[in-house]
Design a protein around this motif. Structure first.
Motif, PDB file in Angstrom:
ATOM      1  N   PHE A  11      38.900  33.183  41.114  1.00 46.62           N
ATOM      2  CA  PHE A  11      39.238  33.824  42.188  1.00 46.62           C
ATOM      3  C   PHE A  11      38.147  34.613  42.880  1.00 46.62           C
ATOM      4  N   GLY A  12      37.073  34.031  43.026  1.00 44.92           N
ATOM      5  CA  GLY A  12      35.926  34.664  44.007  1.00 44.92           C
ATOM      6  C   GLY A  12      36.281  34.428  45.648  1.00 44.92           C
ATOM      7  N   GLN A  16      39.966  33.015  46.649  1.00 37.73           N
ATOM      8  CA  GLN A  16      40.761  33.810  47.551  1.00 37.73           C
ATOM      9  C   GLN A  16      41.001  33.186  48.739  1.00 37.73           C
ATOM     10  N   VAL A  37      41.164  33.860  35.653  1.00 36.22           N
ATOM     11  CA  VAL A  37      39.963  34.766  35.849  1.00 36.22           C
ATOM     12  C   VAL A  37      39.345  35.450  34.606  1.00 36.22           C
ATOM     13  N   ASN A  39      38.428  38.571  34.354  1.00 37.32           N
ATOM     14  CA  ASN A  39      39.068  40.048  34.030  1.00 37.32           C
ATOM     15  C   ASN A  39      40.210  40.104  35.084  1.00 37.32           C
ATOM     16  N   LYS A  42      41.119  43.546  37.182  1.00 34.73           N
ATOM     17  CA  LYS A  42      40.262  43.770  38.073  1.00 34.73           C
ATOM     18  C   LYS A  42      41.094  43.828  39.654  1.00 34.73           C
ATOM     19  N   PRO A  43      40.614  45.093  40.280  1.00 31.69           N
ATOM     20  CA  PRO A  43      41.440  45.188  41.637  1.00 31.69           C
ATOM     21  C   PRO A  43      40.798  44.401  42.492  1.00 31.69           C
ATOM     22  N   ARG A  44      41.697  43.503  43.533  1.00 33.13           N
ATOM     23  CA  ARG A  44      41.098  42.548  44.319  1.00 33.13           C
ATOM     24  C   ARG A  44      41.561  43.118  45.925  1.00 33.13           C
ATOM     25  N   LYS A  45      40.887  42.271  46.788  1.00 34.12           N
ATOM     26  CA  LYS A  45      41.168  42.580  48.098  1.00 34.12           C
ATOM     27  C   LYS A  45      42.434  41.914  48.631  1.00 34.12           C
ATOM     28  N   VAL A  46      42.683  40.494  48.076  1.00 33.18           N
ATOM     29  CA  VAL A  46      43.697  39.491  48.419  1.00 33.18           C
ATOM     30  C   VAL A  46      44.898  40.264  47.613  1.00 33.18           C
ATOM     31  N   PHE A  53      47.711  36.485  37.330  1.00 31.98           N
ATOM     32  CA  PHE A  53      46.526  36.406  36.819  1.00 31.98           C
ATOM     33  C   PHE A  53      46.606  36.329  35.157  1.00 31.98           C
ATOM     34  N   SER A 297      34.164  30.980  52.839  1.00 34.77           N
ATOM     35  CA  SER A 297      35.215  30.966  52.076  1.00 34.77           C
ATOM     36  C   SER A 297      36.281  30.127  52.742  1.00 34.77           C
TER      37      SER A 297
END
Lengths: 404, 404
Positions: A11-12, A16, A37, A39, A42-46, A53, A297
């Motif tokens: 989910f890099g 994303q 993933v 971790n 981990k907080p994510r932008k999307v 997850f 991306s």
């Protein structure tokens, strides 16, 4: 397949992007049901539901509801394990990992056949340009003579900055990294390996033959100097990092990745910035040119989406050309005309040229020569050249009466 | 299908090209077993066994050994009869007849479904550029925003001669005919109809909607004057005949074929001579560009060969987009910015512009105006414009906030 239920690995930026693109495409009839993933917390932008997850690959591989694995992780070893496990269990896979594919394609092709399961990887080769699919489906005959192009967006971006914007190499590299075109370890891009791995994959679909990456001469752009840029400008050419597979006769083809002097008359001359451009040449259709965004991306994600959609109709590569009876063989027994710029290196002590056409030496400006040299000689001396302050560029000539 | 046995209709330049290409491709596993022509005893340049020829269509359609009909005849009426008969008997067909396809696609799609039989026609649309196949297979999602390009090699050749070689229009047209790029009746090419029919076919595969040719505004290049060329040169643009399908909103798309002022920053600016170039724009991949030979015997024949080879693996178009739930509808309710050059025509008596931006009149140089006009108005006045000494060119602007 009525609906595609995707288990996503990674989910890099690309992962994303896939998440966004699948959501955007109203008619896609595809859904991401689990994302593996390292971790999960981990907080994510999307904005993705946290329940999607997991850190456990088995939660995807053992889920009978998942009918497609999409793998876009960086680590080639982990990618190989996941793709192989999924295929062995009969789960179709879409992968974007060129490093993994370039090293393991023969085995993965066998597994696809033995387990009657599909592995698609159009996104691995030229971002959004559908090269693999077209070679497999449209140029699926033996009229193909050459596939040649700029396959790496990062190094092309750097060369464009240097050529068209008078930027320094160091500055251009830094910019490429800041814009996300270049990996944090840039040697993959500027060393030519990214182009090489793509070329290995392309060659399987162009001519039906797998050639291991270590058998292919690869030279990057990291040793380029101002003197090289000046020289190219004086000659009215640009320096581009070019990968090519060329049929040199009915019996043989050759492969290499190296900087090339590209004249304005060539299609790839105008492929600048982070773009990729591929020229496909055939016996009847002359040259065709495909051009598009090779990195980033969303372009990569939309290419992955095309592979996902293809699975809705059970599409798979047939690898028809692998079973052709009349297949050309790989050779490095061809002669190239090259520009070699060097500083303190005893270049004649390393490389045996078949002919020296020009030789210039200067304490102030450095030294260069124009010479003819067998590709096999370059390949044999690759280790000795590594680390030397030497820049090499191909000067296109006719191979065995064929225009390259 | 283990081996493809072809019944070929037509043995003109394309038919002869197919004959050559099939023979050249050692791995093709295809064979031409019968050729239907009007006059079987006519002497021919290509060395084909006289026993292959027949004047009777039924000798192909009734032959159970033939598992593919390849149809490359000029006459659209005859083409329709042959293609329909073959499909109704369950024989797959490869056709290159854009006129026939543009008028009969809806019926032929129905027949394909009802009789579970394939009709392939990649060669009909851009010669050797695989546009249809890519729209169908690779851009098979709803992220597509636009397909725009130079689809007609003859008119592009003429415009290139005029722009880059200072040739006269009349001379350029003569040359195009001599080189075999233009039909003996050139109105098909320079009137824009060839581009129009290709656009109709492309739109079916781009957005899943068939729009009949007569509902689409089409304006050719036959009225171009020196004054128009001078004007374009002064503005630093080229005039190209451009066909386009553009999604103007989530609900609507538009279609038209007309000359356009193309600035050097556009990909199609450098598509010269008899080449075709197509730009595919999508929500995620930005613009992709495909470029190649759009006309000529062998490029078209190699495209036909790709369709023939696809039949080895039972490939057929799925027409997936036709059944999408969220499909945009065709509209002409958009405003174009146009250049209109006229001599004695009462242009304001024919066309109602929504806005006049510039107006120039001169007894010596002729008159022109730059104005905004609804596409629906142009379409409505098409008959009135025909025969007038008026030249129209689109000046690309943003449609409804989208970059065209």
């Amino acid at each position: 397949m009525s609906k595609i239920k995707i288990g996503l690995f990674g989910f890099g930026v690309v992962g994303q992007g896939i998440f966004e693109v699948v959501r955007k495409s109203k008619n896609a009839n595809a859904e991401i049901v689990k994302i593996c993933v390292r971790n999960p917390s981990k907080p994510r932008k999307v904005a993705a539901d946290p329940a999607l997850f997991t850190a456990s690959a088995d939660e995807i591989l053992d889920n009978p509801a998942i009918n497609l694995v999409v793998e876009v992780i960086d680590d080639a070893q982990a990618s190989y394990r996941i793709v192989k496990s999924a295929l062995l269990r009969g789960i179709p896979v879409v992968s974007g990992n060129k490093t993994m594919l370039a090293h393991h394609l023969p085995e993965l092709i066998e597994i696809q056949k033995a387990h009657d399961v599909a592995l698609l990887y159009d996104a691995s080769s030229c971002g959004s340009i559908p090269v693999i699919r077209n070679l497999e489906e449209y140029y699926d005959n033996d009229l193909l003579l050459e596939v040649k192009g700029i396959l790496n967006g990062s190094s092309n971006y750097i060369l464009s900055r240097v050529f068209d914007h008078d930027d320094t190499y160091a500055n251009a590299l830094k910019q490429a990294q800041e814009l996300g075109f270049a990996e944090s370890d840039p040697s993959f891009d500027i060393g030519g390996y990214d182009s090489l791995f793509k070329l290995v994959i392309i060659t399987v679909h162009a001519l039906g033959t797998y050639v291991a990456p270590e058998r292919i001469f690869t030279y990057g752009i990291s040793t380029i100097h101002d003197a090289d840029i000046r020289y190219a400008r004086e000659k009215g050419v640009k320096i581009k990092l070019v990968a090519q597979v060329v049929k040199v006769s009915d019996e043989h083809f050759t492969l290499f990745v190296m900087p090339e002097f590209v004249s304005p008359a060539k299609y790839i001359y105008s492929v600048d910035d982070e773009y990729n451009g591929v020229v496909i040449r055939g016996e009847c259709y002359d040259r065709q040119f495909m051009f598009g965004k090779g990195a980033g991306s969303l372009p990569t994600a939309s290419s992955i989406l095309s592979d996902i959609m293809a699975r809705l109709h059970n599409y798979r590569y047939e690898y028809k050309k692998l079973s052709y009876l009349h297949k050309p063989e790989y050779t490095t027994d061809i002669t190239l005309k090259v520009y070699v710029r060097y500083t303190d290196t005893d270049i004649h002590g390393i490389l045996r040229f078949s002919k020296i056409l020009e030789q210039y030496t200067s304490r102030e400006n450095g030294n260069y020569l124009i010479g003819e040299i067998p590709l096999s000689e370059l390949l044999a001396k690759r280790e000795q050249l590594a680390g030397e302050d030497v820049f090499l560029a191909n000067i296109p000539i006719f191979f065995l009466n064929r225009d390259n």
